[in-house]
Design an enzyme around this catalytic site. Structure first.
Site, PDB file in Angstrom:
ATOM      1  N   TYR A 188       0.845  -1.208   0.000  1.00  0.00           N
ATOM      2  CA  TYR A 188       0.000   0.000   0.000  1.00  0.00           C
ATOM      3  C   TYR A 188       0.875   1.251   0.000  1.00  0.00           C
ATOM      4  O   TYR A 188       0.632   2.196  -0.760  1.00  0.00           O
ATOM      5  CB  TYR A 188      -0.931  -0.013   1.212  1.00  0.00           C
ATOM      6  CG  TYR A 188      -2.019   1.029   1.152  1.00  0.00           C
ATOM      7  CD1 TYR A 188      -3.216   0.784   0.488  1.00  0.00           C
ATOM      8  CD2 TYR A 188      -1.856   2.284   1.758  1.00  0.00           C
ATOM      9  CE1 TYR A 188      -4.223   1.746   0.426  1.00  0.00           C
ATOM     10  CE2 TYR A 188      -2.855   3.240   1.704  1.00  0.00           C
ATOM     11  CZ  TYR A 188      -4.030   2.968   1.037  1.00  0.00           C
ATOM     12  OH  TYR A 188      -5.023   3.925   0.972  1.00  0.00           O
ATOM     13  N   HIS A 223       1.586   4.122  -3.296  1.00  0.00           N
ATOM     14  CA  HIS A 223       1.224   5.515  -3.038  1.00  0.00           C
ATOM     15  C   HIS A 223       2.403   6.482  -3.117  1.00  0.00           C
ATOM     16  O   HIS A 223       2.220   7.690  -3.018  1.00  0.00           O
ATOM     17  CB  HIS A 223       0.542   5.651  -1.674  1.00  0.00           C
ATOM     18  CG  HIS A 223      -0.899   5.223  -1.717  1.00  0.00           C
ATOM     19  ND1 HIS A 223      -1.289   3.921  -1.614  1.00  0.00           N
ATOM     20  CD2 HIS A 223      -2.045   5.934  -1.887  1.00  0.00           C
ATOM     21  CE1 HIS A 223      -2.609   3.837  -1.696  1.00  0.00           C
ATOM     22  NE2 HIS A 223      -3.097   5.041  -1.858  1.00  0.00           N
ATOM     23  N   TYR A 249      -4.650  16.276   0.357  1.00  0.00           N
ATOM     24  CA  TYR A 249      -5.135  14.926   0.657  1.00  0.00           C
ATOM     25  C   TYR A 249      -3.987  14.127   1.282  1.00  0.00           C
ATOM     26  O   TYR A 249      -2.982  13.859   0.630  1.00  0.00           O
ATOM     27  CB  TYR A 249      -5.595  14.277  -0.653  1.00  0.00           C
ATOM     28  CG  TYR A 249      -6.342  12.968  -0.552  1.00  0.00           C
ATOM     29  CD1 TYR A 249      -6.554  12.322   0.656  1.00  0.00           C
ATOM     30  CD2 TYR A 249      -6.851  12.360  -1.697  1.00  0.00           C
ATOM     31  CE1 TYR A 249      -7.249  11.127   0.716  1.00  0.00           C
ATOM     32  CE2 TYR A 249      -7.549  11.170  -1.646  1.00  0.00           C
ATOM     33  CZ  TYR A 249      -7.738  10.555  -0.438  1.00  0.00           C
ATOM     34  OH  TYR A 249      -8.425   9.375  -0.383  1.00  0.00           O
ATOM     35  N   TRP A 280      -7.431   0.788 -10.188  1.00  0.00           N
ATOM     36  CA  TRP A 280      -6.763   1.213  -8.949  1.00  0.00           C
ATOM     37  C   TRP A 280      -7.453   0.601  -7.727  1.00  0.00           C
ATOM     38  O   TRP A 280      -6.798   0.062  -6.830  1.00  0.00           O
ATOM     39  CB  TRP A 280      -6.780   2.740  -8.871  1.00  0.00           C
ATOM     40  CG  TRP A 280      -6.221   3.321  -7.609  1.00  0.00           C
ATOM     41  CD1 TRP A 280      -6.922   3.872  -6.579  1.00  0.00           C
ATOM     42  CD2 TRP A 280      -4.831   3.410  -7.237  1.00  0.00           C
ATOM     43  NE1 TRP A 280      -6.072   4.288  -5.585  1.00  0.00           N
ATOM     44  CE2 TRP A 280      -4.783   4.020  -5.967  1.00  0.00           C
ATOM     45  CE3 TRP A 280      -3.640   3.026  -7.859  1.00  0.00           C
ATOM     46  CZ2 TRP A 280      -3.579   4.254  -5.298  1.00  0.00           C
ATOM     47  CZ3 TRP A 280      -2.439   3.266  -7.190  1.00  0.00           C
ATOM     48  CH2 TRP A 280      -2.416   3.873  -5.928  1.00  0.00           C
ATOM     49  N   TRP A 281      -8.768   0.668  -7.727  1.00  0.00           N
ATOM     50  CA  TRP A 281      -9.527   0.124  -6.595  1.00  0.00           C
ATOM     51  C   TRP A 281      -9.409  -1.405  -6.512  1.00  0.00           C
ATOM     52  O   TRP A 281      -9.442  -1.967  -5.423  1.00  0.00           O
ATOM     53  CB  TRP A 281     -11.007   0.542  -6.700  1.00  0.00           C
ATOM     54  CG  TRP A 281     -11.223   1.972  -6.324  1.00  0.00           C
ATOM     55  CD1 TRP A 281     -10.385   2.785  -5.615  1.00  0.00           C
ATOM     56  CD2 TRP A 281     -12.367   2.781  -6.638  1.00  0.00           C
ATOM     57  NE1 TRP A 281     -10.927   4.044  -5.474  1.00  0.00           N
ATOM     58  CE2 TRP A 281     -12.146   4.069  -6.088  1.00  0.00           C
ATOM     59  CE3 TRP A 281     -13.554   2.544  -7.335  1.00  0.00           C
ATOM     60  CZ2 TRP A 281     -13.066   5.109  -6.205  1.00  0.00           C
ATOM     61  CZ3 TRP A 281     -14.477   3.574  -7.450  1.00  0.00           C
ATOM     62  CH2 TRP A 281     -14.230   4.843  -6.890  1.00  0.00           C
TER      63      TRP A 281
END
Lengths: 113, 113
Positions: free
Chosen positions: B18, B22, B41, B83-84
């Protein structure tokens, strides 16, 4: 500028009072936070239906070299100990935090400006 | 401008991956987030030494009336489903979230600008 994320527990029975005292922060506390160079400071409540969690995020706008001194000055600001005497019993500090820290610092894994 | 705080679980064994994906977001995803009016964000990791929590905060800069439509457009952006498909199996969605939401929205109990 450096961003911080932090977490701490909040006693379920103290949440309403915690909310209430944060609606209008004492002016001495607000002034001291601003003077320290802290901006865009939010605290969110994660309702776990037991004791919950508070997630905080803020930005430090100031020289890296002044950070420790500014945080020490913030901690010594007028009415800060009085404020903490109010908030600390509502909170449940978490394991793993650094020496002298009340909130647990989190790792930022993503940022998009 | 409206601020959001959100939380979701993260599988311990998926954290490194993860983090890795990112570090440099896919350009299509980054462009779609910006196009939606999302700024500042951040995602923080709370290491509980079991499955952890991800705490996200972001700002929506745009008209209230356009929010739903912009979020729908964001969800339909190029490569978003791809992506999800990568991120969702790493995450553990939490109870109590609103219809159609993947992350749980948190209540902001304090803000100092």
């Amino acid at each position: 500028m450096k961003r911080f994320g932090q977490v701490i527990g909040i006693r379920k029975e103290c949440l309403d009072e915690y909310r209430r005292i944060h609606v209008k922060l004492w002016p001495e506390i607000e002034a001291a936070i601003r003077e320290a160079g802290i901006r865009n400071y939010s605290i969110f409540h994660f309702d776990t239906h037991q004791d919950g969690l508070l997630f905080a995020s803020f930005e430090y706008h100031g020289p890296d070299t002044e950070f420790d001194a500014r945080m020490a000055r913030l901690a010594a600001a007028p009415r800060m100990r009085e404020w903490w005497n109010l908030t600390e019993p509502m909170q449940i500090p978490l394991p793993g935090r650094n020496q002298g820290q009340w909130w647990l610092d989190l790792e930022e894994v993503f940022h998009l400006g």
